[in-house]
Design a protein around this motif. Sequence first.
Motif, PDB file in Angstrom:
ATOM      1  N   ALA A   1      -8.966   8.659  -1.134  1.00  0.00           N
ATOM      2  CA  ALA A   1      -8.803  10.068  -0.768  1.00  0.00           C
ATOM      3  C   ALA A   1      -7.530  10.647  -1.391  1.00  0.00           C
ATOM      4  CB  ALA A   1      -8.762  10.213   0.753  1.00  0.00           C
ATOM      5  N   LEU A   2      -6.435   9.906  -1.330  1.00  0.00           N
ATOM      6  CA  LEU A   2      -5.185  10.391  -1.915  1.00  0.00           C
ATOM      7  C   LEU A   2      -5.297  10.506  -3.431  1.00  0.00           C
ATOM      8  CD1 LEU A   2      -2.637   8.359   0.227  1.00  0.00           C
ATOM      9  CD2 LEU A   2      -2.940  10.837   0.247  1.00  0.00           C
TER      10      LEU A   2
ATOM     11  N   TRP B   1       0.841  -1.208   0.000  1.00  0.00           N
ATOM     12  CA  TRP B   1       0.000   0.000   0.000  1.00  0.00           C
ATOM     13  C   TRP B   1       0.874   1.254   0.000  1.00  0.00           C
ATOM     14  CZ3 TRP B   1      -0.496   4.139   3.315  1.00  0.00           C
ATOM     15  CH2 TRP B   1      -1.587   4.984   3.079  1.00  0.00           C
TER      16      TRP B   1
ATOM     17  N   THR C   1      -6.313  -4.449   0.597  1.00  0.00           N
ATOM     18  CA  THR C   1      -7.522  -4.337   1.421  1.00  0.00           C
ATOM     19  C   THR C   1      -8.207  -5.694   1.560  1.00  0.00           C
ATOM     20  OG1 THR C   1      -8.762  -3.659  -0.564  1.00  0.00           O
ATOM     21  CG2 THR C   1      -7.915  -1.920   0.857  1.00  0.00           C
TER      22      THR C   1
ATOM     23  N   VAL D   1       1.340   4.450  -2.862  1.00  0.00           N
ATOM     24  CA  VAL D   1       1.275   5.881  -2.546  1.00  0.00           C
ATOM     25  C   VAL D   1       2.552   6.586  -3.000  1.00  0.00           C
ATOM     26  CG1 VAL D   1       1.125   7.560  -0.673  1.00  0.00           C
ATOM     27  CG2 VAL D   1      -0.317   5.517  -0.626  1.00  0.00           C
TER      28      VAL D   1
ATOM     29  N   SER E   1      -8.338   5.686   2.429  1.00  0.00           N
ATOM     30  CA  SER E   1      -7.169   6.571   2.310  1.00  0.00           C
ATOM     31  C   SER E   1      -6.627   6.545   0.885  1.00  0.00           C
ATOM     32  CB  SER E   1      -6.090   6.169   3.313  1.00  0.00           C
ATOM     33  OG  SER E   1      -5.702   4.821   3.117  1.00  0.00           O
ATOM     34  N   SER E   2      -6.674   5.389   0.226  1.00  0.00           N
ATOM     35  CA  SER E   2      -6.232   5.312  -1.169  1.00  0.00           C
ATOM     36  C   SER E   2      -7.114   6.159  -2.064  1.00  0.00           C
ATOM     37  CB  SER E   2      -6.248   3.852  -1.653  1.00  0.00           C
ATOM     38  OG  SER E   2      -5.414   3.045  -0.865  1.00  0.00           O
TER      39      SER E   2
ATOM     40  N   ALA F   1      -9.796   1.444   6.210  1.00  0.00           N
ATOM     41  CA  ALA F   1      -8.904   2.607   6.267  1.00  0.00           C
ATOM     42  C   ALA F   1      -7.958   2.634   5.074  1.00  0.00           C
ATOM     43  CB  ALA F   1      -8.110   2.582   7.573  1.00  0.00           C
ATOM     44  N   LEU F   2      -7.431   1.494   4.693  1.00  0.00           N
ATOM     45  CA  LEU F   2      -6.536   1.438   3.530  1.00  0.00           C
ATOM     46  C   LEU F   2      -7.282   1.823   2.248  1.00  0.00           C
ATOM     47  CD1 LEU F   2      -4.564  -1.863   4.265  1.00  0.00           C
ATOM     48  CD2 LEU F   2      -3.698   0.476   4.434  1.00  0.00           C
TER      49      LEU F   2
END
Length: 342
Positions: free
Chosen positions: A212-213, A66, A255, A70, A209-210, A205-206
């Motif tokens: 969102a980024l 993950w 995930t 990023v 957050s992915s 969360a993973l």
Amino acid sequence: MDALHSAGVLFAAALQSGPPWLGRFWLWVTALADPRCIFTLCFPLAYFLDRQVGVSVLWVGLLAEWLNVVLKWFLFGERPFWWVHESGLAGKGLLRLRQFPASCETGPGSPSGHCMITGAALWPLVTALRALAARRCRSRVVTLIPLATYTLLLLAVGLSRVFILAHFPHQVVSGILAGAALGWGLQAHTPVAHTPSFFAAAALALLLSSLALHSLAVATGIDIDWSIRLATKWCSDPAWLRRDTRPFASVCRDTGSALGLGLLAGFPLPRGERLGPRQRVASAVLALVALQALHRLPQPADATLWYGCSFAKYAAGPWLVASLLPRLVLALSRPRGTPHAE
């Protein structure tokens, strides 16, 4: 960076000029170190060596992958197989470079995922093997064998990635260093005894957050899909372009595996049930066969369904390995009851 890239391409050309048997070796190494092998090969083998080590291999591996996604989104690393064309170096006719089916990865190139993820995920296994060697043998040389093997493996993986034009040498070095650091830092924080809800929350969360980024990058005007277009443009054979090399394929894998650890925690073996040495070997063999069969099932052509099926496969993997198959082995290995005398 052009000078660094040019030097890397020259190094790749030197590797490709070697004997054919060495080229076949590099192709075998790069296939062995595919991040998917952490989930389908290393995890089940490590799990039946030691439960905590197996969970640590999978947990560290999915977090490392993950983070690698990023970093690739925001470091904009070129890949040699397209850079030589975009830079015009290939058009000068000075180099004879070959592409391979494994060359045409569609994500950005920095840092190397093969090196970073493999280096991180195997660190808990290396630590466990060193501790086992120290208990069984007092020789310092023997205890260093796992670490030496780990180092040589990562060097071979790095060279194989340069050989197939998937990475520049500096991307390989950064991947190795990042992977070793992550493995060392995360192995002591593996959530072995946590509840299923923890792993479900980690998976969510993973994923969030992915997304969102990704949305943040798009909102700020970053072209997040630039590498996919370049890979499509310069890959020698369109059939070599695989969806499972895209960044969101890695996110689905991570995930799904995090959720699979939750299923593992929610369906443990019954209390008092333990696998003996032969049962561990049988379970490991069954797990390897079952995971290979699971991931060879055909995927749908639709992108959304493809990602959904990939998520489901990796979520089912830890449950198959740690719960279903050991129960099956235990059931088959129980002695049958003798009939009552009349």
